[in-house]
Motif scaffolding. Structure first.
Motif, PDB file in Angstrom:
ATOM      1  N   ASP A 269       0.831  -1.208   0.000  1.00 16.50           N
ATOM      2  CA  ASP A 269       0.000   0.000   0.000  1.00 16.50           C
ATOM      3  C   ASP A 269       0.865   1.257   0.000  1.00 16.50           C
ATOM      4  N   VAL A 270       2.191   1.067  -0.022  1.00 18.81           N
ATOM      5  CA  VAL A 270       3.133   2.193  -0.103  1.00 18.81           C
ATOM      6  C   VAL A 270       3.798   2.120  -1.472  1.00 18.81           C
TER       7      VAL A 270
ATOM      8  N   HIS B 140      -7.903  -3.982   5.179  1.00 19.34           N
ATOM      9  CA  HIS B 140      -7.917  -2.713   5.910  1.00 19.34           C
ATOM     10  C   HIS B 140      -7.648  -1.544   4.970  1.00 19.34           C
ATOM     11  N   VAL B 141      -6.701  -1.688   4.069  1.00 17.35           N
ATOM     12  CA  VAL B 141      -6.347  -0.613   3.136  1.00 17.35           C
ATOM     13  C   VAL B 141      -7.504  -0.329   2.177  1.00 17.35           C
ATOM     14  N   VAL B 142      -8.082  -1.391   1.609  1.00 17.75           N
ATOM     15  CA  VAL B 142      -9.179  -1.238   0.645  1.00 17.75           C
ATOM     16  C   VAL B 142     -10.406  -0.622   1.305  1.00 17.75           C
TER      17      VAL B 142
ATOM     18  N   GLY C  92     -10.385   2.978   1.458  1.00 18.01           N
ATOM     19  CA  GLY C  92     -10.363   3.624   0.150  1.00 18.01           C
ATOM     20  C   GLY C  92      -8.986   3.959  -0.374  1.00 18.01           C
ATOM     21  N   ALA C  93      -7.948   3.407   0.219  1.00 19.49           N
ATOM     22  CA  ALA C  93      -6.575   3.685  -0.226  1.00 19.49           C
ATOM     23  C   ALA C  93      -6.184   2.687  -1.324  1.00 19.49           C
TER      24      ALA C  93
END
Length: 673
Positions: free
Chosen positions: A607-608, A651-653, A656-657
């Protein structure tokens, strides 16, 4: 997932290094050591190394139908299982620049005898690398006080020992390494003496960077410096993609670990030398394993004084009195027998030629002890008669006793006879080692460690910097038949599997594949194994390990094909380029690519974005031209191709990331890079 993993039913051939490729030492005597994993429950199969022993561990061990090794929560005196040259894929050495930190005390001796165990292993390390096609650079320090020890004579001497041309490299300095025009694998290169470079002793990182410039792999074969923090043994490991222990280093470390193995009893320690104050903490280790202490050096006077024996004041170190008392109490509490000398050969101060035997409690003024007396030697011989394991550390040395070695020689002869009667013996220290070599017969086998400083540091429970700097290895070979119902199925490995949600769901959906999670957090692994048992999953398993250095040693033993490797959302704080312990290193990438079957896949996501880009660049750089992005992928994959998300991905999805995903495929043809 079926359209992504196109299984290729072929065979991956590995040129694995076997014991038969190693020095005779490994054939003749293997290291029997179980010290670290002292608590384990026998079940039905595969070993899993773990580091904790709480309630959860007990619950899993009691309920899970596998053999699980539970450690006592500590590494043995700070010694982990390290990665060795013996275990490193030999084919991976070809064309690599390999720096070897050798031990000048072994290879630069005028009487360098290849029949000597240490010499043969040290020589074999260098020859093995050279014959494997590596470009070998040697580095060490030696006393530069004679013309014979300038670099040119040293290279000539090494050329004769190694039977290969050794070329000198002049002009090494703090901030500049001389250019070695076209390092060739036909010759071996020797860097200039490090003994006069202060940045070596201070472990200057800038000097270490310069020293390791252009080096791919570092091999530490200087065990005598394992207790020191040097640029050439510790600092350089930060800049090489793999750091390994050479054959000599590995064999010495095995002997060191073997000191902790106490199954053979009676186990007796013969302790010589002086300076009790500095060595007192070592007796906690020795008392927990030994049934007897035999004091034979200046230290014996401190112990005698603590026991209430009359000792001349000039022989007593009053600063060590409390430590001596503690040793006596410790021995009493642990039921360890103490034997001290009952008599001494003494020399008259005013007439050095006059010698006389005095009882230990009756040494007259004007006389100084120089050697053990006959009664003392008889008592030592009697005590050791039934001994099954023995360590002799420290010289039989008293005041001005360099000329008097009868006592030490008699002990060496006693040890020689014990060795022939199946007593396991380790002799530590230069003087003791020399005498044992002189006295031992061809029928005896006595292990020798010449550098006592390393052993004393180990006995004190201190970590050895030279050992800790080497890459970690995995200590067991997994029994795959007890883990999976069908170990011939293709394998999927998730590196950094976390809480295992991704792998557990994948294992449930794809019964035709086996799944393996490699995770450094032992508590998470125990929970995952509990879930495996709870849900009756027979095609999933988890191992607690640092996959960065153990991936190859674990996965290379799997009987089926490796068809997919995933790395998902690695911690960005531990994946910065400058981080020493970052997960994604060149050694891991090369191991993944080497073991992956043709047309096998590598799935990466984070996610980075910066982490994802760096992973992509590293796999392309170190993939040896064997990796292609799926479908010529120029952008990130929009969706997870498996339809199964990890916990962090969910968690990321949900917030909305974006996720940055990519899929590599290993080509079936080999391209030049």
């Amino acid at each position: 997932m079926g359209h992504l993993v196109n299984f290729f039913h072929g065979t991956v051939f590995l040129n694995k290094l076997c014991f038969r490729d190693c020095p005779k030492l490994f054939k003749r005597k293997t290291c029997s050591y179980t010290g670290k994993f002292v608590k384990f429950k026998k079940y039905n199969g595969a070993p899993l190394a773990l580091q904790g022993n709480g309630e959860l561990a007990n619950h899993v061990a009691n309920s899970f139908n596998h053999e699980i090794y539970i450690s006592n929560g500590r590494q043995l005196n700070g010694i982990p299982h390290i990665r060795t040259l013996r275990e490193f894929p030999r084919e991976e050495l070809f064309g690599k620049v390999v720096m070897v930190r050798f031990d000048s005390n072994i290879l630069l001796k005028k009487e360098c005898d290849e029949k000597n165990q240490s010499v043969s292993n040290a020589v074999y390390t260098i020859k093995y690398l050279h014959e494997a096609g590596a470009k070998v650079i040697l580095v060490s320090d030696w006393i530069k006080n004679t013309p014979e020890l300038h670099i040119k004579p040293v290279t000539d001497f090494l050329s004769e020992v190694l039977q290969t041309q050794v070329v000198p490299v002049h002009g090494i300095s703090f901030n500049k390494l001389p250019k070695m025009n076209g390092i060739d694998k036909e010759n071996i290169h020797l860097l200039e003496n490090l003994s006069n470079i202060k940045e070596e002793v201070s472990n200057c990182l800038e000097f270490a960077r310069v020293l390791s410039s252009g080096v791919d792999i570092f091999v530490n074969d200087s065990f005598s410096n394992a207790h020191k923090v040097l640029a050439s043994t510790v600092g350089v490991t930060r800049f090489c993609y793999a750091s390994l222990a050479g054959f000599h280093f590995e064999e010495r470390l095995c002997l060191l670990k073997n000191l902790a193995e106490a199954s053979r009893k009676p186990y007796v320690a013969i302790i010589g030398g002086g300076n009790l104050y500095d060595k007192a903490t070592s007796f906690q280790f020795l008392a927990s394993r030994c049934q007897g202490f035999v004091f034979v050096g200046m230290m014996s006077f401190q112990v005698m004084h603590a026991l209430g024996v009359s000792v001349p004041c000039n022989l007593v170190d009053h600063n060590a009195f409390n430590d001596a008392l503690d040793i006596v109490r410790l021995a009493r509490d642990r039921n360890v027998q103490i034997l001290y000398p009952k008599d001494f050969w003494c020399r008259k101060k005013c007439d050095p030629k006059q010698l006389q035997v005095f009882p230990s409690h009756g040494i007259l003024d004007g006389w100084v002890p120089v050697d053990l007396g006959p009664l003392s030697l008889d008592e030592i011989g009697s005590m050791l008669t039934n001994c099954k394991k023995l360590i002799w550390i420290g010289p039989v040395k008293f005041v001005d006793s360099s000329k008097y070695t009868n006592g030490a020689s008699k002990i060496a002869r006693i040890l020689d006879q014990l060795s022939q009667n199946n007593c396991e013996i380790i002799v530590v220290g230069t003087m003791a080692s020399k005498l044992v070599r002189q006295e031992k017969s061809s029928l005896s086998f006595i292990n020798i460690i010449e550098n006592a400083s390393v052993v004393w540091e180990f006995l004190k429970g201190r970590k050895l910097p030279g050992v800790m700097a080497v890459d970690r290895g995995y200590p067991f070979e997994i029994n795959w038949n007890s883990i999976y119902s069908d170990p011939a199925q293709s394998l999927v490995v998730d590196i950094g599997s976390g809480n295992g949600l991704f792998l557990l769901e994948m294992a449930r959906r794809r019964q035709d594949l086996n799944f393996l999670g490699l995770e450094i957090n032992e508590k998470l692994v125990l929970r995952c194994l509990d879930s495996i048992h709870q849900f009756g999953i027979e095609n999933g398993y988890f191992v607690a390990t640092n996959a960065t250095s153990t991936f190859h040693s674990i996965v290379s033993t799997y009987p089926g094909e490796l068809v997919l490797v995933s790395i998902q959302c690695p911690n960005p704080d531990f994946n910065k380029p400058e981080h020493r312990w970052r997960m994604l290193q060149r050694s891991l990438i090369e191991a993944v690519v080497n073991l992956l079957a043709p047309n096998g896949k590598i799935f990466l996501q984070s996610d980075v974005e910066a982490v994802a880009i760096r992973m992509k660049e590293q796999f392309l750089r170190y993939g040896k031209g064997k990796l292609d992005l799926e479908h010529g992928q120029s952008k990130w994959l929009e969706e997870n191709p498996f339809g199964v998300r990890s916990d962090w991905e969910k968690h990321v999805v949900e917030r909305g990331a974006p996720m940055y995903r990519m899929m590599f495929s290993k080509t079936s043809d080999v391209r030049e890079v």
